[in-house]
Design an enzyme around this catalytic site. Structure first.
Site, PDB file in Angstrom:
ATOM      1  N   HIS A  63      -9.748   9.438  -3.624  1.00 44.10           N
ATOM      2  CA  HIS A  63      -8.772   9.178  -4.695  1.00 44.10           C
ATOM      3  C   HIS A  63      -7.699   8.285  -4.084  1.00 44.10           C
ATOM      4  CE1 HIS A  63     -10.381  12.587  -7.131  1.00 44.10           C
ATOM      5  NE2 HIS A  63     -10.653  13.071  -5.926  1.00 44.10           N
ATOM      6  N   ARG A  65      -5.572   6.370  -5.798  1.00 40.00           N
ATOM      7  CA  ARG A  65      -4.348   6.475  -6.617  1.00 40.00           C
ATOM      8  C   ARG A  65      -3.930   5.214  -7.373  1.00 40.00           C
ATOM      9  NH1 ARG A  65      -5.071  11.669  -6.890  1.00 40.00           N
ATOM     10  NH2 ARG A  65      -4.184  12.939  -5.215  1.00 40.00           N
ATOM     11  N   ASN A 284      -8.335  21.514  -4.331  1.00 36.46           N
ATOM     12  CA  ASN A 284      -9.230  22.062  -5.348  1.00 36.46           C
ATOM     13  C   ASN A 284     -10.605  21.432  -5.148  1.00 36.46           C
ATOM     14  OD1 ASN A 284      -6.892  23.174  -6.426  1.00 36.46           O
ATOM     15  ND2 ASN A 284      -6.700  21.659  -8.041  1.00 36.46           N
ATOM     16  N   ASP A 311     -12.883  13.705   0.013  1.00 33.63           N
ATOM     17  CA  ASP A 311     -12.028  13.987  -1.145  1.00 33.63           C
ATOM     18  C   ASP A 311     -10.579  13.607  -0.825  1.00 33.63           C
ATOM     19  OD1 ASP A 311     -11.318  14.757  -3.702  1.00 33.63           O
ATOM     20  OD2 ASP A 311     -11.248  16.899  -3.262  1.00 33.63           O
ATOM     21  N   HIS A 315      -0.798  12.987  -1.633  1.00 29.86           N
ATOM     22  CA  HIS A 315       0.423  13.270  -2.400  1.00 29.86           C
ATOM     23  C   HIS A 315       1.593  13.116  -1.431  1.00 29.86           C
ATOM     24  CE1 HIS A 315      -1.833  14.936  -5.788  1.00 29.86           C
ATOM     25  NE2 HIS A 315      -2.562  15.607  -4.912  1.00 29.86           N
ATOM     26  N   GLY A 330      -4.610  18.510  -2.875  1.00 30.78           N
ATOM     27  CA  GLY A 330      -5.199  17.303  -2.273  1.00 30.78           C
ATOM     28  C   GLY A 330      -4.441  16.899  -1.030  1.00 30.78           C
TER      29      GLY A 330
END
Length: 446
Positions: A63, A65, A284, A311, A315, A330
């Site tokens: 991810h 972003r 998660n 994954d 953040h 995350g």
């Protein structure tokens, strides 16, 4: 012509390690042999000095972003961290802002990556409860697959309409990748712990809220649906011992219709680490127990699990310092995933050949990526040199993810990546990423 000769490498490929040289011309590997002479003064020679040469890792779940959440990370910053970590190709997920749930939004992400990415890239098309028409327009030649969130996570893309799910599974010829957690189970567990703790629920119960049962219910449903419809299913970030009973190692990977992935954090941490790491290891699905970790390792080694990924989901530290209920799930992992697995090798848990199988070969096979994931003549020169005896410590000043922190901060790894090549270009050397955006859009042989 770009011509590079890598000499004196321990080449790791398809279950073997052999000493030899690799010749790169432009973006391709053109020769692999015990000894190759330069034959030209224009040929740049890099002495691997007896270190390991592996195919660039392919991370099938990140991810990054962008667009919409670029204060956490962006394609430029996170792909830089990836190549520094020996990851030369990535598949990014659709829960950006806006969610990549139309072909137009999906292509916008590809345009950004074409300008900014240091590593090769692909982006998953996101499914929702009402975008089947858009999903079916997805081009299998240049898009990695379809992503479905069967549990809500960052981005609120939960697909919970069973009729819609069956339609997607039965009508999509492409690989479907899923995040499996049962929403009802999680909500009930959360209410139970809120009754006990009020709004001060501690992170130490994260694995009990996003529980083994929540994962198993969702994974088993997805597998049943894939078997019913004949869909090609790939289950992301498995985290429990119980789920391992759902997978088989009885058939070759190429013949599997249902494949499985585990992430670095579920192989590394346990729920006991919440006491010291807190929200920094809030993911998660949740990091579970020591027994879950043990059985995940067993399943990885006996080939019930096919892929190791990250994954990677950054953040800000400020967000992670919020109380448990408000802190997002995350964390950043692309820079440290390969060396973390080499650390597991030093601990006697896994062979280097198996690391390469799970991080390089198998993602290429599962997604049918063209000419990547192996050290073969005619393949793209995505290559990584690793010194397995060059210790270094993870510190704020050497973290490249934009968020500026890592769950591995303070840890000293025994192995270090010294060189990363993307499409034949040396993009990382002397522990620095060069300003070369060498990444290309991944293409698929299907």
């Amino acid at each position: 012509m770009n011509r590079i000769l890598i000499k004196n490498a321990k080449i790791v490929n398809e279950g073997t390690i052999f000493e030899g040289d690799v010749l790169i011309e432009d973006d391709l590997i053109v020769e692999i042999a015990e000894s190759i002479s330069a034959k030209s003064s224009q040929c740049k020679i890099i002495d691997a000095e007896g270190n390991y040469l592996i195919p660039g890792a392919i991370d099938d779940q990140v991810h990054f972003r962008e667009p919409g959440l670029t204060y956490k990370g962006d394609i430029e910053s996170e792909s830089k961290a990836a190549v520094a970590g020996g990851i030369t190709s990535y598949i990014e997920q659709p829960n950006t802002v806006p969610n990549a749930v139309t072909q137009e939004i999906l292509e916008e992400k590809y345009k950004i990556a074409a300008e900014k990415s240091y590593a090769n890239y692909s982006f998953m098309m996101g499914a929702t409860n009402d975008n089947l028409e858009e999903v079916l327009k997805t081009n299998p030649k240049n898009v990695a697959g379809i992503k479905i969130f069967l549990g809500s996570s960052t981005g609120n893309m939960l697909v919970d309409n069973e009729a819609t799910l069956e339609k997607i599974f039965s009508s999509t010829p492409m690989l479907i990748a899923v995040h499996c957690e049962d929403e009802t189970t999680i909500k009930n567990n959360l209410e139970k712990y809120k009754e006990e703790f009020g709004e001060d629920v501690p992170v130490t119960v994260h694995h009990l809220i996003r529980s083994e049962e929540a994962c198993y219910i969702s994974s088993s449903k997805a597998i049943a649906l894939a078997k019913k419809t004949g869909a090609r299913l790939h289950i992301f970030h498995l985290s429990t011992a119980k789920e391992m009973d759902l997978f088989t190692n009885k058939i070759p990977l190429e013949d599997k219709k249902i494949t499985a992935e585990v992430c670095v954090h579920h192989l590394w941490f346990t729920n006991e680490d919440y006491a010291t790491k807190g929200n920094l290891i809030k993911w998660n699905p949740a990091v579970k127990t020591a027994n879950d970790r043990k059985v995940l390792w067993e399943a990885l080694l006996d080939d019930r699990i096919d892929v190791i990924a990250t994954d990677h989901a950054p953040h800000t530290l400020e967000e992670k310092k919020l109380p448990y209920l408000k802190a997002p799930s995350g964390g950043p992992l692309v820079q440290h995933a390969v060396v973390a697995m080499f650390e597991a090798h030093h601990q006697g848990k896994i062979s280097i050949e198996k690391i390469v199988e799970k991080m390089c070969h198998n993602p290429a096979k599962i997604f049918k990526i063209e000419k990547r994931g192996f050290i073969k003549e005619g393949y793209y020169a995505d290559l990584v040199i690793i010194n397995s005896g060059l210790p270094w410590s993870v510190k704020k000043e050497n973290i490249l993810a934009k968020c500026g922190w890592s769950p591995f901060e303070g840890f000293t790894f025994k192995s270090r990546i010294t060189h990363t090549f993307v499409n034949g270009q040396l993009v990382y050397t002397a522990f620095k990423v060069k300003e070369i955006r060498a990444g290309k859009r991944l293409l698929f042989d299907r």
